[in-house]
Design an enzyme around this catalytic site. Structure first.
Site, PDB file in Angstrom:
ATOM      1  N   LEU A  71       0.695  -1.129  -0.021  1.00 48.88           N
ATOM      2  CA  LEU A  71       0.120  -0.008  -0.044  1.00 48.88           C
ATOM      3  C   LEU A  71       0.792   1.282  -0.049  1.00 48.88           C
ATOM      4  O   LEU A  71       0.459   2.136  -0.551  1.00 48.88           O
ATOM      5  CB  LEU A  71      -0.964  -0.007   1.176  1.00 48.88           C
ATOM      6  CG  LEU A  71      -1.936  -1.091   1.263  1.00 48.88           C
ATOM      7  CD1 LEU A  71      -2.921  -1.352   2.532  1.00 48.88           C
ATOM      8  CD2 LEU A  71      -2.754  -1.248  -0.064  1.00 48.88           C
ATOM      9  N   GLY A 112       6.841   4.033   3.958  1.00 51.22           N
ATOM     10  CA  GLY A 112       7.132   5.528   4.896  1.00 51.22           C
ATOM     11  C   GLY A 112       8.363   5.339   5.149  1.00 51.22           C
ATOM     12  O   GLY A 112       9.388   4.821   4.602  1.00 51.22           O
ATOM     13  N   GLU A 151       7.435  -0.488   5.393  1.00 52.41           N
ATOM     14  CA  GLU A 151       6.371  -0.769   3.985  1.00 52.41           C
ATOM     15  C   GLU A 151       5.204  -0.919   4.928  1.00 52.41           C
ATOM     16  O   GLU A 151       5.114  -1.864   5.738  1.00 52.41           O
ATOM     17  CB  GLU A 151       7.127  -1.773   3.395  1.00 52.41           C
ATOM     18  CG  GLU A 151       8.507  -1.252   2.744  1.00 52.41           C
ATOM     19  CD  GLU A 151       9.135  -2.414   1.821  1.00 52.41           C
ATOM     20  OE1 GLU A 151       9.421  -2.274   0.891  1.00 52.41           O
ATOM     21  OE2 GLU A 151       8.907  -3.454   2.627  1.00 52.41           O
ATOM     22  N   ASP A 206       4.832  14.448  13.827  1.00 51.07           N
ATOM     23  CA  ASP A 206       4.865  14.453  12.356  1.00 51.07           C
ATOM     24  C   ASP A 206       3.262  14.656  11.836  1.00 51.07           C
ATOM     25  O   ASP A 206       2.772  13.940  10.932  1.00 51.07           O
ATOM     26  CB  ASP A 206       5.332  13.229  11.758  1.00 51.07           C
ATOM     27  CG  ASP A 206       5.625  13.290  10.234  1.00 51.07           C
ATOM     28  OD1 ASP A 206       5.892  14.604   9.909  1.00 51.07           O
ATOM     29  OD2 ASP A 206       5.970  12.541   9.570  1.00 51.07           O
TER      30      ASP A 206
END
Length: 670
Positions: free
Chosen positions: A15, A18, A22, A132
């Site tokens: 999908l 990052g 994964e 973040d």
């Protein structure tokens, strides 16, 4: 991508990637569900710092129950690689929404900020800082329900914001000034980032648009916060001071919590909405928003917020001609009229503030005569044997005519046949990829498998045990259920929020019906031609009227996992995997009762003649036995590893139970 085994998981599709992992769409063969699986990148797997951050994400997020935080199912290590098992979310991130649709109407922007603030307040109350917060880490549904995701760099409030090499963690465009100047930040850095996101929602661009990292850093440290009303004509000026305070250089001058920022934004919206009413031409000066292409779907909340936040009136304003739905309690679609008796029962229970455990009526048949059973058999009490099968059995079906039990083997793409007279495996045959669902039509001598790996349904002739047709559903299929007299097969499609209808005479797809969020299990009432789906990312069952295809919803309180139907009493049973309970809904009266069972109930089977419900609890390796006349637990049976699906021989009342962890079928007898 082709299916890739990873421990107990089968990786179906990557999908995304990052900063340190994964993310895959995966099938969990133990809990029998689709999940989002985050796996540490191979090149980082030997670096202790990244491993520690990954573990921190798992521990931190697993401890949060706020509905706008993605639920964590499990975490650990497989083959030397750390993993995080999360609820599968299929939505559009905020970056994508803004890119597709342009700046948001203020009302919608405030709704999203409010929900993200709820998630942040919950994290902050637990001493955690996200670090973040940005649009790409906010997923939004078609009903505008928002999730804050990717806690991969979440840290305790006292931790430094730098890696051991001095590299800043996070995204420069949303970093608070103190992240650059001192390297230390508390929860108010998340408040700063959320104010940046509010600005971007309203204007369609970041607060500081320069691309060079050093210029971004300098702007956050020295430049004044931009005025959204000047960046995009039509943005109400009332939002400017809200963003300015949220982005204050000194953390002491900011809002003290994300909730305070959201409350201030809501007040700005109220002021601007009132101004629009007083000045009707004001909305005409605001450029219309382009609607994004393609729907986004995600699960509704599963638990109430746990953090006390500033109260403010709930409004559903119209702005720029765009109606903002109530994302906390979305209205039922016009296509899906609520099931009034059950909805009324739930509302009454809520209004009087009493948790009512209703005594089920259902001891009389449709003619009013007592349904006294003459069966002298007893419910099962123990495991009397096990039958080894190939890897990862997930579903079972029974053919009384041939005395054969069928079991899917998801790891090897096969179905095993078991002769119950000799209690031994007689053979196996190949079907589609990752078969996880099974249904049998004994009159037509047909067996059907739902193959989640290749989005097909296999049709098997039970006389020869050969695949005679492959029906391409084109959607991820998890379960199948048969309505024999109507010659229809129903397949649940969790990824697509639909149920596929298949004509079994022609082996053709005839219809696709939208239902609730992430339907997994389904059951058929053959006499009334009704179909029930457990919409696992909502608090509802969907009820499909077979002849018309019309859908209504049945509220069951908390997310349902599996569903079964008792044709003699017209009672629907559903498991609540996260609450360790089973609910019974009387479809005639709307009465509901709830019974506590073992840990993680994932399997259901009804023995109508014995007035008994069996519940398989996969986490504590037990089967709960429930007397359906009294709705009480009468026995708990210890089983082997990973009890899940079950099927009952109606003549002998023997239960055949899948043991996923032991790759075997257990035999339960009185």
């Amino acid at each position: 991508m082709d299916e890739t085994p990873f421990g107990r998981y089968r990786l179906l599709e990557r999908l995304g990637v990052g900063g340190m992992g994964e993310v895959y769409k995966a099938y969990d063969t133990v809990t029998d569900r689709l999940v989002a699986l985050k796996v540490l990148k191979r090149q980082l797997a030997t670096e202790s710092e990244f491993i520690e951050r990954f573990k921190r994400e798992a521990r931190a997020v697993a401890g949060l129950t706020e509905p706008h935080v993605v639920p964590i199912h499990d975490y650990g290590e497989i083959d030397g690689r750390l993993f995080l098992d999360m609820r599968l979310l299929e939505g559009t991130d905020l970056t994508g929404l803004i890119r597709q649709g342009g700046p948001m109407p203020p009302a919608l922007a405030v709704k999203i900020i409010d929900q993200v603030a709820s998630a942040l307040d919950a994290a902050h109350a637990n001493g955690l800082v996200h670090r973040d917060v940005k649009p790409s880490n906010i997923l939004v549904t078609a009903k505008n329900f928002a999730y804050l995701i990717d806690f991969g760099i979440v840290r305790a409030a006292e931790d430094s914001g730098l890696t051991s090499t001095g590299m800043a963690i996070g995204t420069f465009a949303y970093m608070a000034p103190e992240r650059f100047t001192t390297g230390h930040a508390d929860h108010r850095a998340d408040v700063y980032a959320l104010a940046c996101v509010l600005h971007e929602c309203l204007t369609g661009q970041r607060p500081y648009t320069m691309t060079q990292p050093e210029k971004q850093m300098a702007a956050h440290v020295y430049d004044s916060p931009p005025r959204a009303s000047q960046v995009r004509p039509g943005v109400p000026p009332a939002f400017d001071p809200v963003i300015a305070r949220g982005m204050a250089k000194d953390p002491n001058n900011r809002y003290s919590s994300a909730g305070e920022l959201a409350a201030a934004a809501d007040r700005a919206l109220t002021i601007s909405t009132q101004h629009a009413i007083d000045d009707p031409d004001a909305t005409e000066r605001i450029p219309p928003r382009r609607e994004p292409t393609g729907p986004a779907r995600i699960a509704p909340p599963t638990a109430p917020p746990t953090i006390a936040r500033p109260t403010r009136p709930v409004t559903t304003p119209r702005y720029d001609g765009y109606a903002v739905p109530d994302v906390i309690a979305p209205a039922v679609s016009k296509k899906r009229k609520p099931w009034l008796p059950i909805a009324a029962a739930v509302v009454v229970a809520l209004l009087i503030g009493v948790f009512a455990v209703w005594k089920l009526s259902g001891e009389k048949d449709s003619g009013g005569a007592p349904t006294t059973s003459t069966v002298t058999a007893s419910p099962v009490t123990k495991v009397t044997g096990t039958i080894p099968v190939e890897r990862r059995p997930t579903a079972v079906a029974f053919d009384p005519g041939t005395q054969v039990v069928y079991a899917t083997n998801s790891d090897v793409d096969k179905v095993t046949t078991i002769d119950i007279k000799n209690r031994s495996v007689t053979g196996s045959f190949a079907v589609g990829k990752t078969p996880v669902g099974l249904a049998i039509d004994t009159d037509a001598h047909r067996l059907y498998t739902a193959n989640i790996g290749d989005k097909t349904v296999s049709v098997i002739d039970t006389g020869t045990n050969t695949v005679i047709a492959t029906i391409r559903v084109g959607k991820t299929t998890a379960r199948v259920a048969i309505d024999p007299s109507a010659h229809l097969l129903y397949a649940s499609n969790p990824d697509d929020d639909t149920v596929t209808v298949i004509d079994t005479a022609k082996n053709e797809v005839t219809n696709t019906i939208p239902v609730g969020s992430f339907p997994w299990s389904l059951a058929v009432d053959g006499s009334a031609h009704k179909i029930y789906t457990a919409d696992t990312h909502s608090n509802d069952l969907s009820l499909i009227d077979g002849p018309t295809g019309k859908v209504s919803t049945v509220t069951v309180g908390t997310p349902p996992s599996r569903v079964a139907f008792d044709a003699t009493t017209h009672i629907v049973y559903v498991t609540h995997e996260e609450e360790n309970s089973v609910s019974a809904v009387d479809t005639k009266t709307g009465n509901v009762s709830t019974v506590r069972v073992g840990s993680k109930p994932v399997g259901l089977a009804v023995d109508a003649d014995l007035h008994t419900l069996y519940v398989a609890n996969i986490d504590d390796n037990t089967v709960t036995v429930i007397d359906t006349k009294t709705q009480s637990v009468v026995r708990t049976i210890k089983t082997g590893d990973g009890p899940a699906a079950m099927v009952i021989d109606p003549a002998t009342h023997v239960v055949y139970l899948v043991l996923e962890g032991a790759s075997s079928i257990a035999v339960l007898e009185p």
